[in-house]
Design an enzyme around this catalytic site. Structure first.
Site, mmCIF file in Angstrom:
data_model
loop_
_atom_site.group_PDB
_atom_site.id
_atom_site.type_symbol
_atom_site.label_atom_id
_atom_site.label_comp_id
_atom_site.label_asym_id
_atom_site.label_seq_id
_atom_site.Cartn_x
_atom_site.Cartn_y
_atom_site.Cartn_z
ATOM 1 N N GLY A 48 -28.271 3.518 -102.030
ATOM 2 C CA GLY A 48 -27.087 4.048 -101.344
ATOM 3 C C GLY A 48 -26.540 3.216 -100.200
ATOM 4 O O GLY A 48 -25.410 3.415 -99.775
ATOM 5 N N ASP A 108 -28.055 5.637 -95.870
ATOM 6 C CA ASP A 108 -26.715 6.219 -95.981
ATOM 7 C C ASP A 108 -26.652 7.596 -95.340
ATOM 8 O O ASP A 108 -25.761 7.887 -94.551
ATOM 9 C CB ASP A 108 -26.254 6.250 -97.455
ATOM 10 C CG ASP A 108 -27.298 6.854 -98.400
ATOM 11 O OD1 ASP A 108 -28.383 7.271 -97.938
ATOM 12 O OD2 ASP A 108 -27.034 6.913 -99.610
ATOM 13 N N ASP A 111 -30.873 13.731 -94.585
ATOM 14 C CA ASP A 111 -30.678 15.084 -95.102
ATOM 15 C C ASP A 111 -31.881 15.924 -94.628
ATOM 16 O O ASP A 111 -31.883 16.390 -93.486
ATOM 17 C CB ASP A 111 -30.582 14.930 -96.633
ATOM 18 C CG ASP A 111 -30.320 16.206 -97.379
ATOM 19 O OD1 ASP A 111 -29.523 17.021 -96.929
ATOM 20 O OD2 ASP A 111 -30.918 16.385 -98.467
ATOM 21 N N THR A 112 -32.912 16.060 -95.430
ATOM 22 C CA THR A 112 -34.113 16.768 -94.932
ATOM 23 C C THR A 112 -34.816 15.948 -93.853
ATOM 24 O O THR A 112 -35.573 16.480 -93.050
ATOM 25 C CB THR A 112 -35.128 17.025 -96.063
ATOM 26 O OG1 THR A 112 -35.620 15.769 -96.524
ATOM 27 C CG2 THR A 112 -34.509 17.812 -97.203
ATOM 28 N N GLY A 113 -34.617 14.620 -93.866
ATOM 29 C CA GLY A 113 -35.274 13.733 -92.917
ATOM 30 C C GLY A 113 -36.555 13.124 -93.466
ATOM 31 O O GLY A 113 -37.147 12.244 -92.850
ATOM 32 N N THR A 115 -37.213 11.145 -96.108
ATOM 33 C CA THR A 115 -37.216 9.730 -96.518
ATOM 34 C C THR A 115 -37.459 8.833 -95.312
ATOM 35 O O THR A 115 -38.421 8.041 -95.289
ATOM 36 C CB THR A 115 -35.869 9.340 -97.179
ATOM 37 O OG1 THR A 115 -35.642 10.209 -98.274
ATOM 38 C CG2 THR A 115 -35.885 7.901 -97.649
ATOM 39 N N LEU A 116 -36.600 8.969 -94.306
ATOM 40 C CA LEU A 116 -36.726 8.060 -93.159
ATOM 41 C C LEU A 116 -38.013 8.295 -92.394
ATOM 42 O O LEU A 116 -38.645 7.349 -91.934
ATOM 43 C CB LEU A 116 -35.514 8.191 -92.253
ATOM 44 C CG LEU A 116 -34.384 7.261 -92.676
ATOM 45 C CD1 LEU A 116 -33.096 7.633 -91.993
ATOM 46 C CD2 LEU A 116 -34.743 5.802 -92.364
ATOM 47 N N LYS A 138 -26.767 15.177 -91.987
ATOM 48 C CA LYS A 138 -26.565 16.609 -92.269
ATOM 49 C C LYS A 138 -27.602 17.361 -91.451
ATOM 50 O O LYS A 138 -28.686 17.686 -91.949
ATOM 51 C CB LYS A 138 -26.796 16.897 -93.755
ATOM 52 C CG LYS A 138 -25.829 16.258 -94.714
ATOM 53 C CD LYS A 138 -26.185 16.660 -96.164
ATOM 54 C CE LYS A 138 -25.325 15.943 -97.167
ATOM 55 N NZ LYS A 138 -25.759 16.185 -98.565
ATOM 56 N N ARG A 172 -20.072 5.308 -106.753
ATOM 57 C CA ARG A 172 -20.462 4.492 -105.587
ATOM 58 C C ARG A 172 -19.334 3.596 -105.078
ATOM 59 O O ARG A 172 -19.327 3.190 -103.934
ATOM 60 C CB ARG A 172 -21.669 3.611 -105.936
ATOM 61 C CG ARG A 172 -22.938 4.389 -106.274
ATOM 62 C CD ARG A 172 -24.125 3.434 -106.391
ATOM 63 N NE ARG A 172 -25.288 4.052 -107.011
ATOM 64 C CZ ARG A 172 -26.238 4.717 -106.342
ATOM 65 N NH1 ARG A 172 -26.145 4.874 -105.043
ATOM 66 N NH2 ARG A 172 -27.271 5.225 -106.977
HETATM 67 P P1 IMP Z 1 -33.781 13.053 -97.147
HETATM 68 O O1 IMP Z 1 -35.120 12.456 -97.429
HETATM 69 O O2 IMP Z 1 -33.751 14.502 -97.557
HETATM 70 O O3 IMP Z 1 -33.326 12.884 -95.724
HETATM 71 O O4 IMP Z 1 -32.773 12.395 -98.146
HETATM 72 C C1 IMP Z 1 -32.008 11.330 -97.855
HETATM 73 C C2 IMP Z 1 -31.523 10.694 -99.144
HETATM 74 O O5 IMP Z 1 -30.980 11.655 -100.035
HETATM 75 C C3 IMP Z 1 -30.395 9.741 -98.826
HETATM 76 O O6 IMP Z 1 -30.909 8.441 -98.672
HETATM 77 C C4 IMP Z 1 -29.530 9.837 -100.043
HETATM 78 O O7 IMP Z 1 -29.941 8.877 -100.993
HETATM 79 C C5 IMP Z 1 -29.797 11.175 -100.642
HETATM 80 N N1 IMP Z 1 -28.698 12.121 -100.329
HETATM 81 C C6 IMP Z 1 -28.753 13.197 -99.507
HETATM 82 N N2 IMP Z 1 -27.580 13.844 -99.479
HETATM 83 C C7 IMP Z 1 -26.748 13.152 -100.293
HETATM 84 C C8 IMP Z 1 -25.354 13.321 -100.673
HETATM 85 O O8 IMP Z 1 -24.637 14.237 -100.247
HETATM 86 N N3 IMP Z 1 -24.859 12.378 -101.537
HETATM 87 C C9 IMP Z 1 -25.598 11.352 -102.024
HETATM 88 N N4 IMP Z 1 -26.894 11.160 -101.685
HETATM 89 C C10 IMP Z 1 -27.467 12.049 -100.846
HETATM 90 MG MG MG Z 2 -31.007 7.104 -100.352
#
Ligand code: IMP
Ligand code: MG
Length: 183
Positions: A48, A108, A111-113, A115-116, A138, A172
């Site tokens: 992304g 990019d 979201d839940t946090g 990944t990072l 988010k 994309r």
């Molecule tokens: P997290 O681990 O829940 O914070 O997820 C983050 C990852 O989810 C981002 O790197 C995106 O790849 C993917 N993601 C979360 N929300 C969206 C969205 O609305 N569109 C596209 N990818 C998303």
């Molecule tokens: Mg991603």
């Protein structure tokens, strides 16, 4: 981003290319200031971030930060569609040595946090410093405590695509960030 009552429609522009460009430039100027005179490795989380990284690295260069290195890792947390969220899975090792280096992780969206948080925790020990830049946050979706050091825009709980981000691997290439649409 301010709250609104009207529902978002698939295909609707959420953030225009003009606003994205302006904000990426602003943040690049801040990052360039913060890392002036230091070495820096910028690590993008694929896929992304490929568009964001192209813009961010050129803005940094224009802002006077010219000697950073760039690497990528792949982390995947969504299966097909937008619902089947799993724990992030890091599938590729980074090709650049991070030991004793200042690292900026770029994603990019946070979201839940998870990944990072997972990626940063696994790399933290060996680096000299590690910070994060996410284009979109988010906040209301957060499941683990995580705050990016730099962010572009806070957005509501809506699925987005464009500017490198996908819906089922499509969409994309859009220059704007739009509300996700299935085709
Ligand atoms: P997290 O681990 O829940 O914070 O997820 C983050 C990852 O989810 C981002 O790197 C995106 O790849 C993917 N993601 C979360 N929300 C969206 C969205 O609305 N569109 C596209 N990818 C998303
Ligand atoms: Mg991603």
């Amino acid at each position: 981003m301010e709250k609104r009552i009207k529902p978002y429609k698939p295909g609707e522009t959420l953030i225009s290319q003009h606003r994205i460009q302006k904000r990426v430039r602003e943040i690049a100027q801040r990052i360039a200031q913060d890392y002036r005179g230091k070495d820096l490795v910028i690590v993008g989380i694929m896929k992304g971030t490929y568009v964001l990284l192209a813009d961010l690295t050129r803005e940094l260069y224009s802002a006077g930060l010219k000697t950073f290195l760039v690497g990528f890792i792949t982390a995947k947390s969504y299966g097909s569609g937008t619902v089947s969220k799993k724990d992030p899975n890091i599938t590729d090792q980074i090709d650049i040595e991070l030991k004793n280096r200042n690292v900026l992780m770029v994603d990019d969206i946070v979201d839940t946090g998870k990944t990072l948080k997972t990626v940063i925790e696994s790399l933290k020990k060996k680096t000299l410093s590690i910070r994060s830049f996410v284009l979109l946050s988010k906040d209301e979706r957060r499941e683990v405590s995580f705050e990016p050091d730099y962010y572009g825009f806070k957005i509501p709980n809506v699925w987005v695509q464009g500017y490198g981000m996908d819906t089922d691997e499509k969409g994309r290439g859009n220059r704007d960030i739009i509300i996700g649409e299935y085709e």
